[in-house]
Design an enzyme around this catalytic site. Sequence first.
Site, short mmCIF file in Angstrom:
data_model
loop_
_atom_site.label_atom_id
_atom_site.label_comp_id
_atom_site.label_asym_id
_atom_site.label_seq_id
_atom_site.Cartn_x
_atom_site.Cartn_y
_atom_site.Cartn_z
N LYS A 164 1.96 -4.41 -27.31
CA LYS A 164 1.81 -5.21 -28.41
C LYS A 164 0.80 -5.69 -29.22
O LYS A 164 0.41 -5.42 -30.27
CB LYS A 164 3.10 -6.19 -28.50
CG LYS A 164 4.31 -5.86 -27.90
CD LYS A 164 5.08 -4.63 -28.75
CE LYS A 164 6.62 -4.15 -28.11
NZ LYS A 164 7.13 -3.32 -29.00
N ASP A 184 8.11 3.74 -28.17
CA ASP A 184 7.85 2.40 -28.73
C ASP A 184 6.90 2.28 -29.58
O ASP A 184 6.77 1.64 -30.55
CB ASP A 184 7.65 1.38 -27.49
CG ASP A 184 7.63 -0.08 -28.15
OD1 ASP A 184 8.84 -0.26 -28.76
OD2 ASP A 184 6.82 -0.80 -27.64
N CYS A 231 17.67 -2.05 -30.97
CA CYS A 231 18.48 -1.28 -31.57
C CYS A 231 18.50 -0.04 -31.12
O CYS A 231 18.88 1.07 -32.07
CB CYS A 231 17.88 -1.07 -33.33
SG CYS A 231 18.20 -2.78 -34.17
N TYR A 289 4.34 -12.55 -18.71
CA TYR A 289 5.62 -11.73 -19.12
C TYR A 289 5.17 -10.54 -19.95
O TYR A 289 4.79 -11.24 -21.14
CB TYR A 289 6.88 -12.61 -19.40
CG TYR A 289 8.15 -11.67 -19.22
CD1 TYR A 289 8.69 -11.53 -18.14
CD2 TYR A 289 8.60 -11.00 -20.42
CE1 TYR A 289 9.88 -10.77 -18.11
CE2 TYR A 289 9.62 -10.02 -20.33
CZ TYR A 289 10.50 -10.28 -19.24
OH TYR A 289 11.43 -9.36 -19.15
N ARG A 319 8.78 -12.03 -25.02
CA ARG A 319 7.47 -12.26 -25.97
C ARG A 319 8.00 -13.61 -26.77
O ARG A 319 8.99 -14.04 -27.08
CB ARG A 319 7.55 -11.31 -27.18
CG ARG A 319 6.98 -10.03 -26.65
CD ARG A 319 6.73 -9.08 -27.57
NE ARG A 319 8.05 -8.31 -28.39
CZ ARG A 319 8.51 -8.93 -29.41
NH1 ARG A 319 7.89 -9.74 -30.30
NH2 ARG A 319 9.73 -8.32 -29.87
N HIS A 379 5.30 0.82 -34.94
CA HIS A 379 6.44 0.56 -33.56
C HIS A 379 7.51 1.53 -33.86
O HIS A 379 8.69 1.47 -34.21
CB HIS A 379 6.91 -0.80 -34.21
CG HIS A 379 7.66 -1.31 -33.18
ND1 HIS A 379 8.53 -2.51 -33.31
CD2 HIS A 379 7.94 -1.05 -31.76
CE1 HIS A 379 9.36 -2.84 -32.14
NE2 HIS A 379 8.85 -1.97 -31.32
N SER A 416 13.25 -4.28 -32.18
CA SER A 416 13.98 -4.59 -30.88
C SER A 416 15.31 -4.58 -30.78
O SER A 416 15.91 -4.99 -31.53
CB SER A 416 13.25 -5.73 -30.12
OG SER A 416 12.14 -5.86 -30.38
N ARG A 436 13.81 -6.14 -17.43
CA ARG A 436 13.21 -5.09 -17.94
C ARG A 436 13.01 -3.97 -16.83
O ARG A 436 12.99 -4.47 -15.65
CB ARG A 436 11.79 -5.41 -18.51
CG ARG A 436 11.72 -6.03 -19.84
CD ARG A 436 11.97 -5.32 -21.19
NE ARG A 436 11.92 -6.18 -22.38
CZ ARG A 436 11.72 -5.56 -23.41
NH1 ARG A 436 11.02 -4.28 -23.41
NH2 ARG A 436 11.86 -6.26 -24.54
C1 OXD Z 1 9.86 -4.91 -28.24
C2 OXD Z 1 9.64 -4.19 -27.02
O1 OXD Z 1 10.40 -6.34 -28.07
O2 OXD Z 1 9.28 -3.07 -27.24
O3 OXD Z 1 9.97 -4.41 -29.37
O4 OXD Z 1 9.50 -4.99 -26.07
MN MN Z 2 9.12 -2.33 -29.06
#
Ligand code: OXD
Ligand code: MN
Length: 596
Positions: free
Chosen positions: A220, A287, A264, A211, A69, A240, A262, A378
């Site tokens: 998102k 997510d 964690c 991407y 991102r 989130h 992200s 991913r």
């Molecule tokens: C993030 C994802 O970056 O879920 O939080 O991809």
């Molecule tokens: Mn996420």
Amino acid sequence: MGNHKKLQAWVSEVQAMCQPSDVAWCDGTKAEYDHMMQLLVDAGLATKLNEAKRPNSYLFRSDPSDVARVEDRTYISTKNKVDAGPTNNWLAPDELKTIMRGLYQGCMKGRTMYVIPFSMGPIGSPIAKIGVQVTDSPYVVANMHLMTRVGTRVLDTLGSTGEFIPCLHSVGKPLAPGQADNGVWPCAPIEKKYIAHFPEENLIWSFGSGYGGNALLGKKCLALRIASAMGHKEGWMAEHMLIVRLTNPAGRRFHIAAAFPSACGKTNLAMLQPTIKGWKAECLGDDIAWMKIKDDGRLYAINPEAGFFGVAPGTSYNSNPMAMDSIRANAIFTNCVLTDDNDVWWEGMDVPCTHGIDWKGKDWTPASGQVGAHGNARFTAPASQCPVICSDWENPEGVPIDIFIFGGRRTRVMPLVHQAMNWDHGVFMGATAASEPTAAALDVKSALRRDPMAMLPFCGYNVGDYWNHWFKMGDRLGNKAPAIFYVNWFRKNDKGKWLWPGFGDNSRVLKWMCERVEGKADAIQTPIGLMPKPQDLDLTGLDIPAEDLQELLKVDVNAFAGELEDLDNYMGKVGDRLPKRMKDQVAQYKARLGRG
Ligand code: OXD
Ligand code: MN
């Protein structure tokens, strides 16, 4: 193509601007998915993996400039800058649209423009929303098939006048007559990438990236940035958060929604397998959670997504067997290593790989001195393939949330778990959640990255208003509000040793939370909140030295006080929109630390 006049007019308008060679309306069928993959294989962008080892799965390699991102290029475009707030990039809608219209002009030449009707949430659920993404990327079409509900049923639900969120996307790489991608991932240079959100008109425009979160606009962009702003206006929440159901030995169910930044371990917690006897965990989402208060006064959550878009490195049969099983077939991989037997591999998979092709397409061995898979490589896979997916994961009514968890990655200071004393205190805990970005910067106070409710890159409006929205939701929920906790699985001792085993053993901490909700477990009052005594945690079968446990549950008042300057700076940035109730929380926190 349905009979929705507004949708048809929008598609025609985009077609005239982007000038694709043709337009295709997506129906969400397997035949369509297979066709996309064939196009991508023919273009040299996808590699079909070993059918015997990983049926119906494909690997992609993106451009090194297009691997994650792009937060710097992501905008919340509201008429007044203050409405986007201090945590978002901002440009005025007219200015941003003028720039982007210039980029979109003729940007799809030589490509097909796909129109993807999709539902975030089970089709027809009272919490679900419909989006329509226009894109010139077959990779996006295939990923949207897995991550959302795509197709004709969505158009039927939309009818001729239903509300939809228009999501315009282009990779920003037109093709000249006779030109093809020829194995080169299409995207635009970084300075031409824009991920734009117009929350005042529920509109998303994305340009230049193919991407993940930049391009799969349901995730998102829609389900967090636009949805959070809609939730603010309409009185619900888009967060989130993973969603998991825990069932205790007596058969009582607890639903937990947890927000972590992200990287964690959200996907790991979402699919955890308890190590304590008699407890069962089932995954509802990894997510995003959309939550509404229903007539019984409780907060109900759905997972608006239909798949997992997870970080591959570090995922293994040790760390997350359920994720590994979820990606055994029908999966898309991006930027992983291609092994000699045409399967995928990444660092932390806990199986050896002696040779392969790395994410840049180069010959690779462990001796190459570079990682084989990109750190943000991913997998995309249907949630239905997760062996512990909850039978209610597609229940349109959602599940009632009992517990909220916030957290971050902190090697020092923050104890294993603490509970908020009341809702407002819990909002303060979420608002001040922080992670340490790198071990090298530990001694620098400002090295804490504050990530409010893990929404820093995803809150589609002013963060002060967002906190106020949380306070107000608490007022409406009253004594039916979820209990709020804060966890840190990542404590180390002075010698750098992890103090807590994590993964499935995190169920021990979740058990204490459930017992708190039931009124069965004790807690002691500390300046940061309510905490278990060592004997309150079920550590049966674990061998944690007493001094480690003491360290895990210690509240070092001086260390917390040492972070107050950072806290004041952070709150100061919110300016006039900082809610009075948050100021009160800061003052009470200082007083409890003896620094009032
Ligand atoms: C993030 C994802 O970056 O879920 O939080 O991809
Ligand atoms: Mn996420």
